[in-house]
Design an enzyme around this catalytic site. Sequence first.
Site, short mmCIF file in Angstrom:
data_model
loop_
_atom_site.label_atom_id
_atom_site.label_comp_id
_atom_site.label_asym_id
_atom_site.label_seq_id
_atom_site.Cartn_x
_atom_site.Cartn_y
_atom_site.Cartn_z
N GLU A 1 -30.27 -14.68 -13.12
CA GLU A 1 -30.61 -15.56 -11.99
C GLU A 1 -29.79 -15.19 -10.75
OE1 GLU A 1 -30.11 -19.34 -13.93
OE2 GLU A 1 -31.94 -19.01 -15.10
N LYS B 1 -25.72 -24.21 -15.28
CA LYS B 1 -26.41 -23.71 -14.07
C LYS B 1 -26.16 -24.69 -12.91
CE LYS B 1 -29.55 -21.16 -16.99
NZ LYS B 1 -30.82 -20.50 -17.17
N HIS C 1 -25.49 -12.66 -14.46
CA HIS C 1 -26.63 -13.43 -14.99
C HIS C 1 -27.90 -13.04 -14.23
CE1 HIS C 1 -29.26 -16.74 -16.04
NE2 HIS C 1 -28.44 -17.01 -17.04
N GLY D 1 -35.40 -19.65 -20.13
CA GLY D 1 -36.09 -20.85 -19.64
C GLY D 1 -37.59 -20.85 -19.89
N GLU E 1 -29.63 -11.22 -22.78
CA GLU E 1 -30.54 -12.28 -22.34
C GLU E 1 -31.79 -11.64 -21.74
OE1 GLU E 1 -28.58 -16.26 -21.55
OE2 GLU E 1 -28.37 -15.12 -19.72
N ASN F 1 -24.14 -23.14 -20.44
CA ASN F 1 -24.29 -22.78 -19.02
C ASN F 1 -25.11 -23.87 -18.33
OD1 ASN F 1 -24.74 -21.59 -16.56
ND2 ASN F 1 -26.09 -19.98 -17.32
N SER G 1 -33.90 -19.30 -24.15
CA SER G 1 -34.71 -20.28 -24.88
C SER G 1 -34.17 -20.61 -26.27
CB SER G 1 -36.18 -19.82 -24.97
OG SER G 1 -36.75 -19.80 -23.69
P1 PGA Z 1 -32.08 -21.03 -21.33
O1 PGA Z 1 -31.10 -20.21 -20.36
O2 PGA Z 1 -31.30 -21.35 -22.58
O3 PGA Z 1 -32.48 -22.25 -20.54
O4 PGA Z 1 -33.25 -20.13 -21.63
C1 PGA Z 1 -30.19 -19.29 -20.89
C2 PGA Z 1 -29.39 -18.71 -19.76
O5 PGA Z 1 -29.93 -18.50 -18.67
O6 PGA Z 1 -28.18 -18.46 -19.90
#
Ligand code: PGA
Length: 238
Positions: A89, A9, A87, A168, A162, A7, A204
């Site tokens: 976010e 983003k 997601h 993150g 998640e 992903n 992460s």
């Molecule tokens: P990350 O994000 O691996 O940077 O923690 C995962 C995600 O948001 O899909």
Amino acid sequence: MKIIIANYKMNPLTLSASIKLAKAEDFSGVFIAPPSLFLAGVKENIQRAGLAAQDVSNSELTTGAWTGEISATMLKKIGVKLVLIGHSERRVSGETEAQIAGKVKTALAAGLKVVLCVGEPLIIRQKGMSAVKEFLKKQIVSAFSLSKNHQLPTKNLLIAYEPIWAIGSGQPATPEVASEVSVFLRSLISKNYNLSTKILYGGSVSAANAKSFLNHSAIDGLLIGGLSLKPKEFKKCV
Ligand code: PGA
């Protein structure tokens, strides 16, 4: 075969940088989710990986007066195989449960694979595992509320667990917790909808910890954010 989703983003800045990244991560079993602006360009440059989108419109229209939206049918026609929905976010930037349910329904109807993202905030985690399970159950039931059982095809429906606090943050869930939650989600979905669904973990994931998740039989794959921008590291997870 385990599934790995990259992903990107809102990265990287340009189409050429996206293509370079995607070419370095072009492995079978991998799905690459660049920004929608770069989908077509990336598609032309990958052979083994599948193309994925980070979001989709909840409109059932294939085309229409929806400024800024991209329909599920448009994604399908451009070669997208899989779409991320819900997601965290997007949820924090205002996406509602009703919109998520609409997106799930629309994307499945268009023949796309759906990765429904669920995960609890820290405040729920601090209350313990039964609060976490209750929270996730509500997210799942709500996301499927507009889809009838026969519209939820096993092969096209995946769940990504998640935890919000792990995304993150550099602080992943332990593989044991991710595995316990995967077992819970799989049995919930089997009981409620009579489906056997693949369950992925995200949050992460690093080159150092990826295998510890993948070694658990309950975890069918990984949703990877930050690390997918570092192809040398990403490769170690595949
Ligand atoms: P990350 O994000 O691996 O940077 O923690 C995962 C995600 O948001 O899909």
